[in-house]
Scaffold this active site. Structure first.
Site, PDB file in Angstrom:
ATOM      1  N   HIS A  17       0.840  -1.212   0.000  1.00 40.18           N
ATOM      2  CA  HIS A  17       0.000   0.000   0.000  1.00 40.18           C
ATOM      3  C   HIS A  17       0.870   1.255   0.000  1.00 40.18           C
ATOM      4  CE1 HIS A  17      -3.081  -2.569   2.381  1.00 40.18           C
ATOM      5  NE2 HIS A  17      -3.594  -2.388   1.179  1.00 40.18           N
ATOM      6  N   LYS A  41     -16.310  -6.537   4.743  1.00 42.09           N
ATOM      7  CA  LYS A  41     -15.364  -7.616   5.036  1.00 42.09           C
ATOM      8  C   LYS A  41     -15.681  -8.166   6.412  1.00 42.09           C
ATOM      9  CE  LYS A  41     -12.239  -6.989   1.636  1.00 42.09           C
ATOM     10  NZ  LYS A  41     -10.981  -6.363   1.364  1.00 42.09           N
ATOM     11  N   ARG A  91      -1.982  -5.825  -8.729  1.00 43.08           N
ATOM     12  CA  ARG A  91      -0.970  -6.833  -8.419  1.00 43.08           C
ATOM     13  C   ARG A  91      -0.851  -7.901  -9.492  1.00 43.08           C
ATOM     14  NH1 ARG A  91      -3.101  -7.483  -2.429  1.00 43.08           N
ATOM     15  NH2 ARG A  91      -4.900  -6.773  -3.614  1.00 43.08           N
ATOM     16  N   SER A 129      -2.978  -7.483   2.955  1.00 45.47           N
ATOM     17  CA  SER A 129      -3.251  -7.343   4.395  1.00 45.47           C
ATOM     18  C   SER A 129      -3.580  -8.695   5.003  1.00 45.47           C
ATOM     19  CB  SER A 129      -4.412  -6.379   4.624  1.00 45.47           C
ATOM     20  OG  SER A 129      -4.066  -5.086   4.207  1.00 45.47           O
TER      21      SER A 129
HETATM   22  P1  ADP Z   1      -9.639  -3.569  -0.348  1.00 42.29           P
HETATM   23  O1  ADP Z   1     -10.117  -4.297   0.845  1.00 42.29           O
HETATM   24  O2  ADP Z   1     -10.517  -2.448  -0.786  1.00 42.29           O
HETATM   25  O3  ADP Z   1      -9.102  -4.428  -1.455  1.00 42.29           O
HETATM   26  P2  ADP Z   1      -6.968  -3.223   0.505  1.00 42.29           P
HETATM   27  O4  ADP Z   1      -6.621  -2.444   1.730  1.00 42.29           O
HETATM   28  O5  ADP Z   1      -6.765  -4.684   0.536  1.00 42.29           O
HETATM   29  O6  ADP Z   1      -8.421  -2.781   0.224  1.00 42.29           O
HETATM   30  O7  ADP Z   1      -6.198  -2.654  -0.753  1.00 42.29           O
HETATM   31  C1  ADP Z   1      -6.382  -1.322  -1.138  1.00 42.29           C
HETATM   32  C2  ADP Z   1      -5.710  -1.056  -2.459  1.00 42.29           C
HETATM   33  O8  ADP Z   1      -4.332  -1.316  -2.361  1.00 42.29           O
HETATM   34  C3  ADP Z   1      -6.211  -1.926  -3.608  1.00 42.29           C
HETATM   35  O9  ADP Z   1      -6.293  -1.118  -4.744  1.00 42.29           O
HETATM   36  C4  ADP Z   1      -5.154  -2.946  -3.826  1.00 42.29           C
HETATM   37  O10 ADP Z   1      -5.034  -3.319  -5.151  1.00 42.29           O
HETATM   38  C5  ADP Z   1      -3.936  -2.175  -3.405  1.00 42.29           C
HETATM   39  N1  ADP Z   1      -2.929  -3.079  -2.894  1.00 42.29           N
HETATM   40  C6  ADP Z   1      -3.065  -3.945  -1.893  1.00 42.29           C
HETATM   41  N2  ADP Z   1      -1.927  -4.636  -1.698  1.00 42.29           N
HETATM   42  C7  ADP Z   1      -1.045  -4.180  -2.622  1.00 42.29           C
HETATM   43  C8  ADP Z   1       0.305  -4.513  -2.965  1.00 42.29           C
HETATM   44  N3  ADP Z   1       0.962  -5.465  -2.316  1.00 42.29           N
HETATM   45  N4  ADP Z   1       0.885  -3.826  -3.983  1.00 42.29           N
HETATM   46  C9  ADP Z   1       0.198  -2.889  -4.640  1.00 42.29           C
HETATM   47  N5  ADP Z   1      -1.070  -2.534  -4.397  1.00 42.29           N
HETATM   48  C10 ADP Z   1      -1.690  -3.174  -3.382  1.00 42.29           C
END
Ligand code: ADP
Length: 163
Positions: A17, A41, A91, A129
């Protein structure tokens, strides 16, 4: 002023992130990290306040990045910032279908809202996450997955969860 909105659940914020947020901060005048408070979620590990505290800690070095919470629809939240663009990380192909669908839904609500994707840094393409939560649950090393400043907090929270 061009604003990027980086939305997510951030349960917790990862280095993946942070990589997207800091790259967006170099391209846009301002980045608003938008924490979804009503994320669809099951049982988050962290409260919204804890997610915000962790995010504010790790974005503190970046003067044009702020952290906000959103309890409603993201496409409505984006109206607060004129001309704002959603910036998300991509990703793998597995992210694509969901993101494509989200963009179409968002445009039904707010037709002017565009989404831009930054390809994930190759160091973090595997990182999510949920992987961090799993590692924390089993007491595994979190270095290299989340920013160093929040590791102790995540470990303490995981420990209290294990009872
Ligand atoms: P959500 O629950 O809305 O998917 P996340 O917190 O999991 O939210 O992710 C938020 C954003 O960050 C999403 O656009 C996701 O693609 C991006 N993201 C999550 N992990 C990574 C990563 N390892 N590298 C790049 N972008 C990421």
């Amino acid at each position: 002023m061009r604003t990027a909105i980086c939305p997510g659940s951030f349960d917790p914020v990862t280095l993946g992130h942070l990589n997207i947020i800091t790259r967006a901060a170099q391209i846009f005048d301002r980045v608003v990290v938008c924490v979804a408070a009503n994320a669809n979620k099951p049982t988050p590990m962290f409260t919204v306040e804890e997610k915000i505290d962790m995010l504010r800690t790790v974005v503190a070095p970046y003067p044009n990045v702020s952290v906000e919470v959103n309890t409603g629809l993201l496409a409505e939240f984006a109206r607060r910032y004129e001309g704002a663009v959603l910036v998300k990380g991509m990703r793998a192909a597995s992210d694509f279908d969901y993101e494509f669908q989200m963009d179409l839904i968002n445009k039904r609500i707010n037709p002017a809202l565009e989404t831009m994707f930054l390809t994930a840094d190759q160091r973090y393409t595997f990182l999510s996450s949920s992987i961090v939560r799993e590692m924390a649950h089993y007491g595994a090393e979190l270095s290299g997955l989340v920013p160093e400043e929040i590791i102790a907090f995540i470990e303490a929270k995981a420990k209290s969860g294990r009872g």
